[in-house]
Write an enzyme that holds these catalytic residues in place. Structure first.
Site, PDB file in Angstrom:
ATOM      1  N   GLY A 295       0.762  -1.122   0.007  1.00  0.00           N
ATOM      2  CA  GLY A 295       0.232   0.044   0.182  1.00  0.00           C
ATOM      3  C   GLY A 295       0.873   1.277   0.180  1.00  0.00           C
ATOM      4  O   GLY A 295       1.043   1.885  -1.166  1.00  0.00           O
TER       5      GLY A 295
ATOM      6  N   SER B 130       4.471  -5.332  -3.817  1.00  0.00           N
ATOM      7  CA  SER B 130       4.489  -3.896  -4.003  1.00  0.00           C
ATOM      8  C   SER B 130       5.159  -3.268  -2.778  1.00  0.00           C
ATOM      9  O   SER B 130       6.310  -3.551  -2.458  1.00  0.00           O
ATOM     10  CB  SER B 130       2.893  -3.478  -3.971  1.00  0.00           C
ATOM     11  OG  SER B 130       2.608  -2.232  -4.193  1.00  0.00           O
ATOM     12  N   TYR B 131       4.415  -2.549  -1.938  1.00  0.00           N
ATOM     13  CA  TYR B 131       5.014  -1.759  -0.739  1.00  0.00           C
ATOM     14  C   TYR B 131       5.663  -2.995   0.340  1.00  0.00           C
ATOM     15  O   TYR B 131       6.318  -2.369   1.245  1.00  0.00           O
ATOM     16  CB  TYR B 131       4.296  -0.724   0.028  1.00  0.00           C
ATOM     17  CG  TYR B 131       5.175   0.191   0.746  1.00  0.00           C
ATOM     18  CD1 TYR B 131       5.893   1.363   0.304  1.00  0.00           C
ATOM     19  CD2 TYR B 131       5.178  -0.020   2.386  1.00  0.00           C
ATOM     20  CE1 TYR B 131       6.558   2.093   0.903  1.00  0.00           C
ATOM     21  CE2 TYR B 131       5.935   0.903   2.987  1.00  0.00           C
ATOM     22  CZ  TYR B 131       6.551   1.900   2.369  1.00  0.00           C
ATOM     23  OH  TYR B 131       7.612   2.975   2.970  1.00  0.00           O
TER      24      TYR B 131
ATOM     25  N   ASP C 284       2.578  -4.586 -15.511  1.00  0.00           N
ATOM     26  CA  ASP C 284       2.301  -3.658 -14.253  1.00  0.00           C
ATOM     27  C   ASP C 284       3.345  -2.349 -14.580  1.00  0.00           C
ATOM     28  O   ASP C 284       4.434  -2.384 -14.684  1.00  0.00           O
ATOM     29  CB  ASP C 284       2.975  -4.073 -12.881  1.00  0.00           C
ATOM     30  CG  ASP C 284       2.931  -3.285 -11.840  1.00  0.00           C
ATOM     31  OD1 ASP C 284       1.915  -2.140 -11.878  1.00  0.00           O
ATOM     32  OD2 ASP C 284       3.600  -3.203 -10.751  1.00  0.00           O
TER      33      ASP C 284
ATOM     34  N   HIS D 147       0.571  -6.207 -11.418  1.00  0.00           N
ATOM     35  CA  HIS D 147       1.128  -6.078 -10.144  1.00  0.00           C
ATOM     36  C   HIS D 147       0.655  -7.223  -9.205  1.00  0.00           C
ATOM     37  O   HIS D 147       1.607  -7.717  -8.550  1.00  0.00           O
ATOM     38  CB  HIS D 147       0.406  -4.896  -9.726  1.00  0.00           C
ATOM     39  CG  HIS D 147       0.810  -4.147  -8.370  1.00  0.00           C
ATOM     40  ND1 HIS D 147       2.256  -3.543  -8.638  1.00  0.00           N
ATOM     41  CD2 HIS D 147       0.744  -4.323  -7.179  1.00  0.00           C
ATOM     42  CE1 HIS D 147       2.344  -3.224  -7.297  1.00  0.00           C
ATOM     43  NE2 HIS D 147       1.537  -3.269  -6.540  1.00  0.00           N
TER      44      HIS D 147
END
Length: 474
Positions: free
Chosen positions: A83, A179-180, A396, A448
């Site tokens: 996020g 991701s994060y 992505d 992603h």
């Protein structure tokens, strides 16, 4: 007469039995009998809360889906979404690697053929507090989240969770995410390595980690992302040169000309696409005006959260594109806000003052500390002997393959197995290169959220990672 040493031994034995008994009761309370709309399964599930800070009342929510066979022999995998501020229940569990998928109405579940719990016991964690069902009794905590506190709370969670489930103490542990979580995963791994060094009797048997489309280094990630936009014809030559000339990606702050160039690209040149998967249809609900879809639509333009998923409507026909459904995030929000679902999962026991959402906008907007580059941490963890894999879905545009490759290149690693195509069945699954201390792999045609777009290829990737073997060449 009983000797004092014998008396102490009896007292210690009694206390140990009491602790084990309490932990067993807590684990039994967390058992999920059956989720609403769930098909029959042959594995155990547990979910609930672990208190990580008594003074401030911070508690993290977890969901354990044990392996489908020989669970007692298989490793434990902790999955984290990024996020920052997005839910592992919404994404990892419900769209990607978990055993269930949610139907369109949010009324029931169906099985995921390529669930990762075929190979391991999967522990999904909603972290930090304010994400999903995880909560704090101190409201100011929601505006003070950051990398350091998230890693500390996650370490405390693991320690206390293993007290509740002692059978997982000393079990092989791997951490996975995307991701994060490119920050969360290595930062937690570093905390565990430090904890084990400082403990007289360490019991967290961390073996390695695997991260996908991972935020890694602000400078190289940013340059690699703009390069991806240009090489994939998402932006004009003029805008590309404008961004490159006006942006200093090595600086923690941005300039107005840089912000204007990037904003122009996103708002005038990208078009109405899913930035997390540039070749698949976007969710039409993003243009809907109903209150149910308003938050979904508001965040869709700017890539601050994980994948926009859904269905493409053409007239009165409903199209599914190779099983991919671009609105699944909405289905998760319908399902996990049902009271009977929350009761079955022992969730929302304190009556949090907001709806369960896939991502927390408060956390995304108020994130405090963010490590500029994870590359020094990677070097430390490679030196510690951990198995480290990084993978990248190649469609992505938010954390693209070009960004990840540029970051890895600046680790200056020695190549052990040169670049080659790897396979699932008779098809190229992607490309890979094995370095001394790290393996990198692409996943062909994946966005992603790699396991959502290419579940079979992601499953092969996961099996190879657990086995510690290079991806198949044929």
């Amino acid at each position: 007469m009983m000797k004092s040493s014998e008396g102490l031994l009896l007292i210690f034995s009694f206390l140990l039995r009491a602790i084990v008994s309490t932990a067993a009761r807590e684990a039994a309370f967390d058992r999920i009998e059956e989720l609403p709309g769930q098909p029959p399964v042959n594995f155990e599930q547990f979910s609930g809360y672990v208190l990580v800070n008594e003074k401030r009342g911070r508690a993290l929510f977890y969901w354990l889906t044990e392996a489908t066979g020989n669970a007692h022999e298989k490793p434990l995998v902790l999955w984290l979404n990024g996020g920052p501020g997005c839910s592992s229940v919404a994404y990892g569990a419900s769209e990607e690697i978990g055993p269930f998928r949610i139907n369109r109405t949010g009324s029931g579940l169906y099985l995921n053929k390529y669930s990762w719990n075929r190979e391991a016991n999967i522990l999904f964690l909603e972290s930090p507090v304010g994400v999903g069902f995880s909560y704090t009794n101190t409201s100011s905590d929601l505006k003070k989240s950051g990398d350091e506190r998230t890693a500390e709370d996650s370490l405390i969670f693991l320690i206390r969770w293993m007290e509740r489930f002692p059978k997982y103490k000393h079990r092989e542990l791997y951490i996975a995410g995307e991701s994060y979580a490119g920050h969360y995963v290595p930062q937690l791994a570093k905390k565990i390595v430090g904890y084990n060094k400082a403990s007289s009797e360490p019991f967290i048997n961390l073996q390695g980690f695997i991260v996908g489309n991972a935020v890694t280094d602000n400078n190289y990630d940013s340059f690699g992302t703009v390069t991806y936009w240009w090489t994939h014809s998402m932006i004009s030559d003029r805008t590309y040169h404008s961004i490159i000339s006006s942006c200093n990606f090595s600086s923690p702050s941005t300039s107005s000309p840089c912000d204007s160039s990037i904003s122009y690209a996103m708002n005038h040149e990208f078009g109405d696409i899913d930035q997390y998967s540039i070749y698949t249809p976007s969710c039409p609900a993003a243009t809907a005006t109903s209150p149910e879809n308003s938050s979904f639509a508001a965040s869709r333009r700017m890539p601050t959260r994980l994948g926009r998923s859904g269905l493409l409507f053409l007239g009165n026909r409903l199209l599914r594109r190779r099983g991919y459904d671009p609105c699944t995030e909405m289905y998760a929000e319908r399902y996990y806000n049902r009271r009977e679902v929350q009761e079955a999962m022992h969730a929302n026991v304190t009556g949090i003052a907001y709806k369960w959402t896939a991502c927390s906008d408060v956390l995304i907007k108020t994130w405090r500390d963010s490590q500029f580059s994870m590359l020094p941490t990677y070097k430390e963890l490679m030196a510690a002997g951990l198995r480290i894999w990084i993978f990248s879905g190649d469609t992505d545009s938010v954390v693209p393959v070009t960004a990840t490759r540029l970051s890895i290149n600046h680790l200056n690693l020695t190549v052990q197995i040169p670049w080659y195509p790897w396979y699932t069945g008779r098809q190229v699954g992607g490309w890979t290169e094995v370095y001394e201390g790290l393996t990198f792999a692409t996943v062909r045609g994946a966005g992603h959220e790699v396991p959502m777009f290419k579940p079979r290829r992601a499953f092969q990737l996961f099996k190879s990672f657990l086995a510690g073997k290079p991806l198949p060449k044929s």
